[in-house]
Design a protein around this motif. Sequence first.
Motif, PDB file in Angstrom:
ATOM      1  N   LEU A 105      16.975 -59.759  39.348  1.00 26.07           N
ATOM      2  CA  LEU A 105      16.279 -60.112  38.119  1.00 26.07           C
ATOM      3  C   LEU A 105      15.964 -58.840  37.330  1.00 26.07           C
ATOM      4  N   ASN A 106      16.215 -58.875  36.012  1.00 18.68           N
ATOM      5  CA  ASN A 106      15.976 -57.651  35.225  1.00 18.68           C
ATOM      6  C   ASN A 106      14.489 -57.406  34.977  1.00 18.68           C
ATOM      7  N   ILE A 107      13.635 -58.383  35.303  1.00 18.81           N
ATOM      8  CA  ILE A 107      12.196 -58.147  35.175  1.00 18.81           C
ATOM      9  C   ILE A 107      11.533 -58.262  36.547  1.00 18.81           C
ATOM     10  N   LEU A 110       7.926 -57.136  37.081  1.00 18.66           N
ATOM     11  CA  LEU A 110       6.981 -57.988  36.354  1.00 18.66           C
ATOM     12  C   LEU A 110       6.832 -59.323  37.054  1.00 18.66           C
ATOM     13  N   LEU A 113       4.309 -58.896  39.674  1.00 12.73           N
ATOM     14  CA  LEU A 113       2.943 -58.868  39.137  1.00 12.73           C
ATOM     15  C   LEU A 113       2.494 -60.263  38.729  1.00 12.73           C
ATOM     16  N   ALA A 114       3.421 -61.029  38.143  1.00  8.24           N
ATOM     17  CA  ALA A 114       3.077 -62.387  37.722  1.00  8.24           C
ATOM     18  C   ALA A 114       2.695 -63.235  38.925  1.00  8.24           C
ATOM     19  N   SER A 117      -0.608 -62.300  40.387  1.00  4.89           N
ATOM     20  CA  SER A 117      -1.767 -62.761  39.616  1.00  4.89           C
ATOM     21  C   SER A 117      -1.961 -64.263  39.802  1.00  4.89           C
ATOM     22  N   LEU A 118      -0.877 -64.999  40.039  1.00  5.76           N
ATOM     23  CA  LEU A 118      -1.050 -66.429  40.326  1.00  5.76           C
ATOM     24  C   LEU A 118      -1.690 -66.629  41.697  1.00  5.76           C
ATOM     25  N   ALA A 120      -4.135 -65.238  42.878  1.00  2.28           N
ATOM     26  CA  ALA A 120      -5.600 -65.244  42.781  1.00  2.28           C
ATOM     27  C   ALA A 120      -6.136 -66.676  42.713  1.00  2.28           C
ATOM     28  N   TYR A 121      -5.322 -67.586  42.177  1.00  2.00           N
ATOM     29  CA  TYR A 121      -5.787 -68.975  42.058  1.00  2.00           C
ATOM     30  C   TYR A 121      -6.096 -69.594  43.403  1.00  2.00           C
ATOM     31  N   LEU A 147      -8.637 -59.658  40.303  1.00  3.08           N
ATOM     32  CA  LEU A 147      -8.400 -59.424  38.875  1.00  3.08           C
ATOM     33  C   LEU A 147      -8.491 -57.948  38.552  1.00  3.08           C
ATOM     34  N   GLU A 150      -5.619 -55.848  40.199  1.00  4.29           N
ATOM     35  CA  GLU A 150      -4.308 -56.076  39.589  1.00  4.29           C
ATOM     36  C   GLU A 150      -4.040 -55.094  38.457  1.00  4.29           C
ATOM     37  N   SER A 166      13.660 -48.882  34.314  1.00  2.85           N
ATOM     38  CA  SER A 166      14.024 -50.283  34.470  1.00  2.85           C
ATOM     39  C   SER A 166      12.955 -51.013  35.272  1.00  2.85           C
ATOM     40  N   PHE A 167      12.831 -52.321  35.017  1.00  3.16           N
ATOM     41  CA  PHE A 167      11.960 -53.161  35.833  1.00  3.16           C
ATOM     42  C   PHE A 167      12.716 -53.761  37.020  1.00  3.16           C
TER      43      PHE A 167
ATOM     44  N   ALA B  53       7.569 -63.144  31.379  1.00  6.82           N
ATOM     45  CA  ALA B  53       6.746 -62.490  32.397  1.00  6.82           C
ATOM     46  C   ALA B  53       5.338 -62.246  31.874  1.00  6.82           C
ATOM     47  N   VAL B  56       3.186 -65.358  31.851  1.00  5.79           N
ATOM     48  CA  VAL B  56       2.624 -65.714  33.155  1.00  5.79           C
ATOM     49  C   VAL B  56       1.539 -64.723  33.562  1.00  5.79           C
ATOM     50  N   ILE B  57       1.808 -63.403  33.372  1.00  4.45           N
ATOM     51  CA  ILE B  57       0.838 -62.406  33.845  1.00  4.45           C
ATOM     52  C   ILE B  57      -0.463 -62.513  33.063  1.00  4.45           C
ATOM     53  N   GLY B  61      -2.084 -65.854  34.455  1.00  2.86           N
ATOM     54  CA  GLY B  61      -2.632 -65.085  35.562  1.00  2.86           C
ATOM     55  C   GLY B  61      -4.009 -64.515  35.309  1.00  2.86           C
ATOM     56  N   GLN B 127      13.092 -53.025  27.109  1.00  4.02           N
ATOM     57  CA  GLN B 127      13.160 -51.806  26.302  1.00  4.02           C
ATOM     58  C   GLN B 127      13.149 -52.138  24.812  1.00  4.02           C
TER      59      GLN B 127
END
Lengths: 318, 177
Positions: A105-107, A110, A113-114, A117-118, A120-121, A147, A150, A166-167, B53, B56-57, B61, B127
């Motif tokens: 995945l190119n992200i 992220l 991180l997403a 953060s979910l 935490a629910y 929170l 993060e 890059s991510f 992303a 969601v974050i 989130g 980017q």
Amino acid sequence: MNPIWAHILTLVLVLLVMVTIAAGLIYVERRMLAVWQDRLGPNRVGPFGLLQVMADMIKIFFKEDWIPKFADKRVFVLAPMIVMISILMTFAVIPFTPLISVVNLNIGLLFFLAMSSLGAYSIVLAGWASNNKYSLLGAIRGSAQMLSYEVFMGLSLMGVVVMAGSFNLHDIVMAQNKVWYFIPQIVGFVVFFIAGIAETHRLPFDIPEAESELVAGYHSEYSGMKFGMFFVGEYLGITLISALIVTLYFGGWRGPHFLPPVIWFLIKMFVFILIFILMRASLPRPRYDQLMSYGWKILLPLSLLNLLITGACVLYFK
Amino acid sequence: MNVIFYIASIIAILATIMVITGRNAIHSLLFLIVSLLAIGVVFFTLGAPFMAALEVIIYAGAIMVLFVFVIMMLNLGKAYEKMEESWFSYKAWLGPGILCIILLGELIYVFTVTKGSGRQLTVISPQEVGMTLFGPYILGVELAAMLLMTGIIGAYHIGRRKQKEYHRLLQKEEEPA
């Protein structure tokens, strides 16, 4: 082989191996804690006590799965699922070797991180749905802790992103062909490691479930397999953070050629898992306000400074 | 990708309807989170992974956790659900509902009559988003940063610990008798 089947096979394999490692960590942790505290630990069930995990699992499966009458049933059931799903989803983006990874995945970063953060629910909802004051207090502490940590976690990772450009986690591993990032990004690594401990709420940052103050925190009311999911979720979290540290700062699957890449990855990952366990064996729990002020007053400026200096260096040497 | 887009958008719409019709505040919030996640998927299928992303974050989130936090602290009980039920009567939603349905009909009509120019999907990398934000839209970024800074200063001011004031009984004790 059909590429779709190969893909599904990888997926199932990663899932199985990760859940098995997480379950096995229950035994590893108890044995290693015993070694460091000069005790014996569980050594009765099977050779070296290896079957202790099986015994624990059988016990937990056969326990009465009780939902309190005063709880919000649907949310109560939902909460332990979220922790497992959010952590297991993240393993999808981790490159175990150049070939073994579920998705490129190119992200990727992220996405991690997403998902975290979910995660935490699960704590917030478990605490709220239990309808119990200790659970609620644990949930409030836990969500505030997750929170705030993060924030530094994301910021500390950005140094790596700036250096690799890059991510994508594959690209980040590829970019470490000259030097592993823990040397230029030592500050980012330390901040990420501390934030990672806080995210998995392990000792010394296990304040949401501090058993001497809050019974068991947000999962006080949970029993049977639902408790088991929180329990295994914690070990999955440790595995995930260790795998990410290896990928981001310690060259991922890179290593001398006499061992295959996947073995290198697992060796490095287990080193960090053991450090996690050693932290538990050796460090006391801070007070809640100490935890918060340590995060916001030390880690946040440190990670911002790290990002600034990394950015300046990358621009200067380009 | 088309099928995923439609599934995600249907989930988003259904979840949003559940948010409005829900009686329990936490359950409504959970549906709102589902709706935000579905919108994240929609962004992803439209070729904006970075936006997906961030959706969601930041929304699902961070902001929603704070919402859940506040509602958790309010500790609304069964009485509140009863009250919500009485507010949610036919009289209250029938009129706006009919008007909205008329608008929806018009919208669908417009979409079916005008032929779309054909979706040209280009995947936007993180980017490119950064280059655009800190290139032509730098003013907006700076303004948002200032707004956030004012918010932080304001919050600090409100939440600051007040100067220590002694209780009146303690004050008397300190005074020489």
